[in-house]
Design a protein around this motif. Structure first.
Motif, PDB file in Angstrom:
ATOM      1  N   ILE A 217      -6.846  12.955 -10.185  1.00  0.00           N
ATOM      2  CA  ILE A 217      -5.523  13.555 -10.089  1.00  0.00           C
ATOM      3  C   ILE A 217      -4.979  13.337  -8.683  1.00  0.00           C
ATOM      4  CG2 ILE A 217      -4.180  15.688 -10.257  1.00  0.00           C
ATOM      5  CD1 ILE A 217      -5.425  15.058 -12.898  1.00  0.00           C
ATOM      6  N   ASP A 218      -3.773  12.792  -8.596  1.00  0.00           N
ATOM      7  CA  ASP A 218      -3.082  12.643  -7.318  1.00  0.00           C
ATOM      8  C   ASP A 218      -1.679  13.219  -7.474  1.00  0.00           C
ATOM      9  OD1 ASP A 218      -2.583  11.966  -4.710  1.00  0.00           O
ATOM     10  OD2 ASP A 218      -2.821   9.808  -4.981  1.00  0.00           O
ATOM     11  N   ALA A 219      -1.227  13.910  -6.455  1.00  0.00           N
ATOM     12  CA  ALA A 219       0.101  14.531  -6.530  1.00  0.00           C
ATOM     13  C   ALA A 219       1.204  13.479  -6.460  1.00  0.00           C
ATOM     14  CB  ALA A 219       0.263  15.548  -5.409  1.00  0.00           C
ATOM     15  N   ILE A 220       1.038  12.520  -5.559  1.00  0.00           N
ATOM     16  CA  ILE A 220       2.070  11.499  -5.372  1.00  0.00           C
ATOM     17  C   ILE A 220       1.409  10.182  -5.015  1.00  0.00           C
ATOM     18  CG2 ILE A 220       2.400  12.095  -2.933  1.00  0.00           C
ATOM     19  CD1 ILE A 220       5.406  11.452  -3.367  1.00  0.00           C
ATOM     20  N   THR A 221       1.946   9.091  -5.525  1.00  0.00           N
ATOM     21  CA  THR A 221       1.417   7.771  -5.216  1.00  0.00           C
ATOM     22  C   THR A 221       2.575   6.828  -4.908  1.00  0.00           C
ATOM     23  OG1 THR A 221      -0.089   6.032  -5.951  1.00  0.00           O
ATOM     24  CG2 THR A 221       1.364   6.963  -7.619  1.00  0.00           C
ATOM     25  N   LYS A 222       2.313   5.892  -4.047  1.00  0.00           N
ATOM     26  CA  LYS A 222       3.316   4.870  -3.736  1.00  0.00           C
ATOM     27  C   LYS A 222       2.953   3.571  -4.435  1.00  0.00           C
ATOM     28  CE  LYS A 222       4.643   6.889   0.630  1.00  0.00           C
ATOM     29  NZ  LYS A 222       4.704   6.771   2.066  1.00  0.00           N
ATOM     30  N   THR A 223       1.745   3.080  -4.190  1.00  0.00           N
ATOM     31  CA  THR A 223       1.317   1.800  -4.759  1.00  0.00           C
ATOM     32  C   THR A 223       0.164   1.950  -5.744  1.00  0.00           C
ATOM     33  OG1 THR A 223      -0.291   1.414  -3.002  1.00  0.00           O
ATOM     34  CG2 THR A 223       1.970   0.622  -2.627  1.00  0.00           C
ATOM     35  N   GLY A 224      -0.461   3.108  -5.768  1.00  0.00           N
ATOM     36  CA  GLY A 224      -1.648   3.302  -6.584  1.00  0.00           C
ATOM     37  C   GLY A 224      -2.921   2.886  -5.864  1.00  0.00           C
ATOM     38  N   ASN A 225      -2.792   2.445  -4.621  1.00  0.00           N
ATOM     39  CA  ASN A 225      -3.939   1.964  -3.875  1.00  0.00           C
ATOM     40  C   ASN A 225      -4.988   3.056  -3.659  1.00  0.00           C
ATOM     41  OD1 ASN A 225      -5.311  -0.146  -2.459  1.00  0.00           O
ATOM     42  ND2 ASN A 225      -4.782   0.918  -0.559  1.00  0.00           N
ATOM     43  N   ARG A 226      -4.573   4.265  -3.323  1.00  0.00           N
ATOM     44  CA  ARG A 226      -5.534   5.354  -3.091  1.00  0.00           C
ATOM     45  C   ARG A 226      -6.294   5.669  -4.378  1.00  0.00           C
ATOM     46  NH1 ARG A 226      -7.397   8.449   1.330  1.00  0.00           N
ATOM     47  NH2 ARG A 226      -5.894   7.061   2.276  1.00  0.00           N
ATOM     48  N   LEU A 227      -5.609   5.716  -5.520  1.00  0.00           N
ATOM     49  CA  LEU A 227      -6.289   5.936  -6.791  1.00  0.00           C
ATOM     50  C   LEU A 227      -7.299   4.818  -7.060  1.00  0.00           C
ATOM     51  CD1 LEU A 227      -3.411   7.171  -9.110  1.00  0.00           C
ATOM     52  CD2 LEU A 227      -5.477   8.430  -8.545  1.00  0.00           C
ATOM     53  N   ARG A 228      -6.921   3.584  -6.748  1.00  0.00           N
ATOM     54  CA  ARG A 228      -7.808   2.438  -6.934  1.00  0.00           C
ATOM     55  C   ARG A 228      -9.051   2.556  -6.043  1.00  0.00           C
ATOM     56  NH1 ARG A 228      -4.168  -1.115  -5.733  1.00  0.00           N
ATOM     57  NH2 ARG A 228      -2.903  -0.672  -7.531  1.00  0.00           N
ATOM     58  N   GLN A 229      -8.842   2.958  -4.778  1.00  0.00           N
ATOM     59  CA  GLN A 229      -9.964   3.137  -3.865  1.00  0.00           C
ATOM     60  C   GLN A 229     -10.913   4.232  -4.366  1.00  0.00           C
ATOM     61  OE1 GLN A 229      -7.840   4.041  -0.270  1.00  0.00           O
ATOM     62  NE2 GLN A 229      -8.034   1.948   0.523  1.00  0.00           N
ATOM     63  N   CYS A 230     -10.350   5.315  -4.859  1.00  0.00           N
ATOM     64  CA  CYS A 230     -11.167   6.405  -5.398  1.00  0.00           C
ATOM     65  C   CYS A 230     -11.958   5.929  -6.611  1.00  0.00           C
ATOM     66  CB  CYS A 230     -10.291   7.589  -5.784  1.00  0.00           C
ATOM     67  SG  CYS A 230      -9.556   8.456  -4.383  1.00  0.00           S
ATOM     68  N   ALA A 231     -11.309   5.207  -7.498  1.00  0.00           N
ATOM     69  CA  ALA A 231     -11.991   4.699  -8.692  1.00  0.00           C
ATOM     70  C   ALA A 231     -13.106   3.729  -8.305  1.00  0.00           C
ATOM     71  CB  ALA A 231     -10.987   4.023  -9.623  1.00  0.00           C
ATOM     72  N   ASP A 232     -12.861   2.890  -7.313  1.00  0.00           N
ATOM     73  CA  ASP A 232     -13.895   1.963  -6.857  1.00  0.00           C
ATOM     74  C   ASP A 232     -15.100   2.719  -6.316  1.00  0.00           C
ATOM     75  OD1 ASP A 232     -12.338  -0.209  -7.553  1.00  0.00           O
ATOM     76  OD2 ASP A 232     -11.680  -0.634  -5.503  1.00  0.00           O
ATOM     77  N   SER A 233     -14.859   3.745  -5.531  1.00  0.00           N
ATOM     78  CA  SER A 233     -15.948   4.538  -4.957  1.00  0.00           C
ATOM     79  C   SER A 233     -16.739   5.253  -6.054  1.00  0.00           C
ATOM     80  CB  SER A 233     -15.387   5.553  -3.963  1.00  0.00           C
ATOM     81  OG  SER A 233     -16.411   6.327  -3.416  1.00  0.00           O
ATOM     82  N   LEU A 234     -16.047   5.852  -7.002  1.00  0.00           N
ATOM     83  CA  LEU A 234     -16.722   6.562  -8.093  1.00  0.00           C
ATOM     84  C   LEU A 234     -17.396   5.592  -9.059  1.00  0.00           C
ATOM     85  CD1 LEU A 234     -14.081   9.304  -8.799  1.00  0.00           C
ATOM     86  CD2 LEU A 234     -16.371   9.659  -7.865  1.00  0.00           C
ATOM     87  N   GLY A 235     -16.864   4.384  -9.171  1.00  0.00           N
ATOM     88  CA  GLY A 235     -17.438   3.382 -10.072  1.00  0.00           C
ATOM     89  C   GLY A 235     -18.856   3.013  -9.705  1.00  0.00           C
ATOM     90  N   GLU A 236     -19.215   3.182  -8.431  1.00  0.00           N
ATOM     91  CA  GLU A 236     -20.580   2.901  -7.987  1.00  0.00           C
ATOM     92  C   GLU A 236     -21.583   3.868  -8.604  1.00  0.00           C
ATOM     93  OE1 GLU A 236     -20.371   3.062  -3.743  1.00  0.00           O
ATOM     94  OE2 GLU A 236     -19.011   1.341  -3.624  1.00  0.00           O
ATOM     95  N   LYS A 237     -21.108   5.001  -9.102  1.00  0.00           N
ATOM     96  CA  LYS A 237     -21.975   6.001  -9.745  1.00  0.00           C
ATOM     97  C   LYS A 237     -22.072   5.793 -11.253  1.00  0.00           C
ATOM     98  CE  LYS A 237     -22.711   8.449  -6.025  1.00  0.00           C
ATOM     99  NZ  LYS A 237     -24.013   8.751  -5.471  1.00  0.00           N
ATOM    100  N   HIS A 238     -21.424   4.774 -11.780  1.00  0.00           N
ATOM    101  CA  HIS A 238     -21.497   4.352 -13.177  1.00  0.00           C
ATOM    102  C   HIS A 238     -21.010   5.373 -14.202  1.00  0.00           C
ATOM    103  CE1 HIS A 238     -23.649   0.970 -11.562  1.00  0.00           C
ATOM    104  NE2 HIS A 238     -24.506   1.797 -10.981  1.00  0.00           N
ATOM    105  N   PRO A 239     -19.797   5.908 -14.021  1.00  0.00           N
ATOM    106  CA  PRO A 239     -19.258   6.770 -15.087  1.00  0.00           C
ATOM    107  C   PRO A 239     -18.895   5.922 -16.310  1.00  0.00           C
ATOM    108  CG  PRO A 239     -17.603   6.378 -13.430  1.00  0.00           C
ATOM    109  CD  PRO A 239     -18.861   5.743 -12.928  1.00  0.00           C
ATOM    110  N   LYS A 240     -18.749   6.596 -17.432  1.00  0.00           N
ATOM    111  CA  LYS A 240     -18.367   5.900 -18.659  1.00  0.00           C
ATOM    112  C   LYS A 240     -16.935   5.366 -18.555  1.00  0.00           C
ATOM    113  CE  LYS A 240     -19.262   8.198 -22.326  1.00  0.00           C
ATOM    114  NZ  LYS A 240     -19.231   9.089 -23.480  1.00  0.00           N
ATOM    115  N   ALA A 241     -16.033   6.187 -18.016  1.00  0.00           N
ATOM    116  CA  ALA A 241     -14.628   5.801 -17.878  1.00  0.00           C
ATOM    117  C   ALA A 241     -14.003   6.580 -16.726  1.00  0.00           C
ATOM    118  CB  ALA A 241     -13.866   6.075 -19.165  1.00  0.00           C
ATOM    119  N   ILE A 242     -13.004   5.962 -16.089  1.00  0.00           N
ATOM    120  CA  ILE A 242     -12.239   6.618 -15.027  1.00  0.00           C
ATOM    121  C   ILE A 242     -10.753   6.439 -15.340  1.00  0.00           C
ATOM    122  CG2 ILE A 242     -11.690   6.690 -12.572  1.00  0.00           C
ATOM    123  CD1 ILE A 242     -14.408   5.389 -12.032  1.00  0.00           C
TER     124      ILE A 242
END
Length: 93
Positions: free
Chosen positions: A60-85
């Motif tokens: 959850i993000d309150a505001i985004t400009k490019t989506g880059n921060r969401l992408r960075q967060c997903a990349d970091s969490l992806g290292e923990k191998h969730p089923k979906a983000i």
């Protein structure tokens, strides 16, 4: 929730993403966890000891400009191998 810098927290006095995540968590009857922290004011990293393997996550993000921060967060969490983000932003700035 997507983490914010300490300077942004001082500016607002709270984390807008955290507030939104808690409200959505209550509506969906799902837990809200602080899985990420900022490395300085830059790159989000996964907190140690957090296990998200095989889980489905909603960022959850309150505001985004490019989506880059969401992408960075997903990349970091992806290292923990969730089923979906999934990512959700409430405003585009």
């Amino acid at each position: 929730p997507v983490p914010i810098s300490f300077n942004h927290w001082l500016e607002h006095g709270f984390s807008p993403s955290q507030q939104l995540a808690e409200s959505i968590g209550k509506i969906l009857n799902r837990p809200v966890e602080d899985l990420l922290k900022l490395d300085g004011d830059a790159i989000p990293i996964c907190r140690k000891g957090k296990n998200v393997t095989d889980g489905t996550l909603l960022l959850i993000d309150a505001i985004t400009k490019t989506g880059n921060r969401l992408r960075q967060c997903a990349d970091s969490l992806g290292e923990k191998h969730p089923k979906a983000i999934y990512g959700l932003a409430f405003a585009k700035g």
